[in-house]
Structure formats: structure tokens, C-alpha cells
Design an enzyme around this catalytic site. Sequence first.
Site, short mmCIF file in Angstrom:
data_model
loop_
_atom_site.label_atom_id
_atom_site.label_comp_id
_atom_site.label_asym_id
_atom_site.label_seq_id
_atom_site.Cartn_x
_atom_site.Cartn_y
_atom_site.Cartn_z
N HIS A 54 0.83 -1.21 0.00
CA HIS A 54 0.00 0.00 0.00
C HIS A 54 0.86 1.26 0.00
CE1 HIS A 54 -3.88 2.00 1.75
NE2 HIS A 54 -3.23 2.83 0.97
N PHE A 57 2.65 6.58 -4.94
CA PHE A 57 3.85 7.23 -5.50
C PHE A 57 3.53 8.40 -6.45
CE2 PHE A 57 6.94 3.41 -4.72
CZ PHE A 57 6.99 3.73 -3.39
N ARG A 58 2.25 8.70 -6.64
CA ARG A 58 1.81 9.97 -7.26
C ARG A 58 2.08 10.11 -8.76
NH1 ARG A 58 -1.34 10.63 -3.09
NH2 ARG A 58 -0.39 11.39 -1.19
N ASN A 88 -4.99 6.26 -7.18
CA ASN A 88 -5.56 7.62 -7.15
C ASN A 88 -4.57 8.61 -7.74
OD1 ASN A 88 -4.00 7.09 -4.80
ND2 ASN A 88 -4.98 8.71 -3.66
N HIS A 172 -10.55 0.85 1.14
CA HIS A 172 -10.42 1.91 2.16
C HIS A 172 -11.79 2.03 2.82
CE1 HIS A 172 -9.02 6.03 3.60
NE2 HIS A 172 -10.30 5.98 3.94
N HIS A 215 -5.48 -0.32 6.19
CA HIS A 215 -5.20 0.51 7.38
C HIS A 215 -6.30 0.49 8.46
CE1 HIS A 215 -7.63 3.09 4.88
NE2 HIS A 215 -6.63 3.45 4.11
N ASP A 281 0.89 2.62 3.78
CA ASP A 281 0.04 3.70 3.25
C ASP A 281 0.86 4.97 3.04
OD1 ASP A 281 -2.09 5.07 2.23
OD2 ASP A 281 -3.20 5.21 4.11
N HIS A 285 2.95 14.26 0.96
CA HIS A 285 2.56 15.61 0.57
C HIS A 285 3.71 16.50 0.99
CE1 HIS A 285 -1.59 14.31 -0.17
NE2 HIS A 285 -1.54 13.66 0.98
O1 DOR Z 1 -4.67 9.93 4.12
C1 DOR Z 1 -4.82 9.45 3.00
N1 DOR Z 1 -4.06 9.86 1.98
N2 DOR Z 1 -5.76 8.52 2.80
C2 DOR Z 1 -6.08 8.08 1.56
O2 DOR Z 1 -6.94 7.25 1.42
C3 DOR Z 1 -5.40 8.63 0.38
C4 DOR Z 1 -4.08 9.17 0.74
C5 DOR Z 1 -3.45 9.99 -0.33
O3 DOR Z 1 -3.45 9.58 -1.49
O4 DOR Z 1 -2.89 11.03 -0.01
ZN ZN Z 2 -3.73 4.78 0.90
ZN ZN Z 3 -6.83 4.58 2.35
#
Ligand code: DOR
Ligand code: ZN
Ligand code: ZN
Length: 416
Positions: A54, A57-58, A88, A172, A215, A281, A285
Site C-alpha cells: 500500500h 507514489f503519485r 488515485n 479503504h 489501514h 500507506d 505531501h
Molecule cells: O490519508 C490518506 N491519503 N488517505 C487516503 O486514502 C489517500 C491518501 C493519499 O493519497 O494522499
Molecule cells: Zn492509501
Molecule cells: Zn486509504
Amino acid sequence: MRVVEGRALLRGRFEQCCIGIEDGKISSIKKIIKGDPHFDFGGNYILPAGIDIHVHFREPGPTHKEDFDTGTEAAACGGISCVFDMPNNLPATMDAQTFEEKRQLAAGKANVDFGLYLALQEDSRPKDLSDLRSPFKIFMAGKKGGLAFGDYGRLKDVLEETKNTQMHTSVHCEDQNLIAKNDGKSLEEYLRSRPNEAEASAIGILADAKAHICHVSARESLPLLENPNLTSEVTPHHLLLNEHVDLAGFGKTNPPLRRKADQMAMWEGLISGRIDIIASDHAPHTIEEKQEEFSRVPSGVPGVETSLPLMLMQVKKGNLNMGRLASAMMETPAMMMGLEKGSIEIGMDADLIAVDLRRITNIRADNLHSKCGWTPFEKWEAIFPLATFLRGELVSKDGDIQETGRGMMIQKREKP
Ligand code: DOR
Ligand code: ZN
Ligand code: ZN
């Protein structure tokens, strides 16, 4: 033949031995093998490398936070040889085209092996997507315009279809209907806006689906995990932190950091095996983003590089035994994803780490490799690996990347 020598974890016990490696696989395990090259770690431990199912890596998308190069460099330096990256992205990974675009971006750049999740939404066709032989991800909560799967009636049908595909399906679990609109101004207020019941309710909605719960963080969730159709993971931040940490926006994450009682319950869940595995996870940021006014701070904390070192420190402290650590971070995640990794046995990929349990260091963001430039665990004691091997190649040594771009994409093999 390549050889890695040390006190290796073999079938639950440490034995001084040589691990012979051919074509990236473990081909022999003996007291003495002459290797070329021969990596001799003396009396230090040799463990299977960690597997983190999990991470975020954006790439493609907000690559100013992370990309496949920096994310997998961080993984390698933290003793992780294989990651599964969440969908995502911008654009989201949700069909054959976006999957192929993402694969091309990661291939050649990845420093460890990787799998790619596919996002499922109301109109997804899991059966068609299963041709990509990759795991699925469902977000039960999320921002407007995001990937949230809001129709929980339809969710049951989609989960019925994923069950037939036999693909791993991570969820999630936060019930969107129980999340307040306002984030509040502090971690305590944020927790109140995303209460424990939101998680437990979401897990309840899955009923008899076959799913993996991401998580787990609320104590009320643990009894629900008795269900044999469900597997689950816990993060190091939900094991080690709670709402009272002095992190302000840097501690804002979903699900939120909860109360001390929840934190303690996560330990019990992990040790008893009710929670199956640990996953980071990793959700980076930037520092500027995390310093915004609290309600505007994006949720998520980084962790791919610190998760195994922090948990090795917990082993050192006697809070976790090495066998349980190996099952939670190596063997079981490998089994869940159908990998030939996660244990030191003939025929397995030679994904190994060398560890000196006496070498305790303090985590410093400056020494980490994520683009985000910070960690919620600044100054925490940890035990970083001396070296990480990916299919027999030395990919990191003493916190520095060595071989780059060797990571390969993992897709589930067809059943013979
Ligand atoms: O805190 C989180 N950040 N929960 C998520 O489900 C997505 C993740 C993110 O992509 O930053
Ligand atoms: Zn996540
Ligand atoms: Zn999540």
C-alpha cells in the site's frame, strides 16, 4: 553464482549459512558456498526483504510530491523490495489505457519490483479488468470528484464480481455518511469528524465479500475481522502514534490517528494475527502543503522507508517477535499477492536484506529519499538495513541506492 552469507531466517529459525543465487532466484542454501560476488554479512541477520502492498507514489499526477524513482529509492533504502502502488493518480488508473500509461512511466525507473492497483467505481467491470492480472482498490470515502465509490448498494454487486475474478481487492473503509463535512482545526477535532464508527460501519457494509481491509485503525473494527473472508493491514503510524502527537497538519491522515486505546488495540490485533499484515500507506505531501491552514491540509503521511526500520526497532525492544514481523511484512503480503518472494527458500526470488540489530539510528528526514522531505517519525529510533537485494542485485547499501531501474512489474500468474 552470487552468494549472500549471514545468519539467515530459515523456516522460522536463524542459521548461519550461504544463500546461493542464480538468475535472481535462490538456488541453494548451504553452510559453505564460494560466491562471485560473495556478500559476507558475518553474524548479522539475513531476512527476506519487506513487501509493502500500500503506497501512493503519485505518478502520473502530482509528481512534485513523489514519483516512481524517488518512491522506489525510498523503498529500497528502507528494506522493501516490492511495492503495490495505489490508483488515485491523475489520471486515475482504472482501465487498460491508464494502466498501460502508468506501467510505461514506472518501467525503467522503478528501483524495486512493483504492482499497480486498478480503481473500481460504480461503472467498473472487474471481470474485464481482470485481464490485467492486477489487484483492485475501492475507496468508500473521498473528496467530491475523487474516486469514492459512493453507492454502497452497487458496491455489493461489484464485490461479488471481484470475488469471481480471484483478484486481490483492497478497500479503504470509512462510511462517507458518518464523516462530518468540517475537518476542524486540530488532530483531536479531525478525529471527531471521522469517528471510529465510520470505519466499523464501512467494514460491516462489506458483509460477506472477499476483501482486504486497508489501514485498520479503530478498536471496534477488530471483532469484524474474525470474518474469514476478510484480511487486513495496519500502518506503523496507527501502531505508533495517536491523536495527541504534536504534529498538527503533518499528522492529518485518513483514517485519522485515533485514541491511545485504539493504538493499543492495533497492537493486540497485530500480535494475535487478527490483523494480518503491516503496510505503510505511504502518502507523501510537501511540507508547504502540510503547513496550510488545517482544514486545507491534504491527508496522508509518508512511511515506505521508515516502516520496516521502525518495526525492527519494535523487535529490538521486545514488543514484537521476529517471526511475527516476518509474517506481517514479508511472508503473508507475498502470499496475498501471489509472489515468489517473502521467504528464504529455494526457488524464491533472492529479495533479501541484511540487518544489524545493534545498529540503532535516529530517523532524520534529511537522510530519507522521499521527495516530500519530512517524516512524522523525526528523531525516532530505528534499525535501517545494511543492504537490500532485489533478485540478487544489491539495490541499496547503508541508505544509498546502488543499482537503479531494476524493478519489474508484477502481474498475477494465470492458474496452471
Ligand atoms: O490519508 C490518506 N491519503 N488517505 C487516503 O486514502 C489517500 C491518501 C493519499 O493519497 O494522499
Ligand atoms: Zn492509501
Ligand atoms: Zn486509504
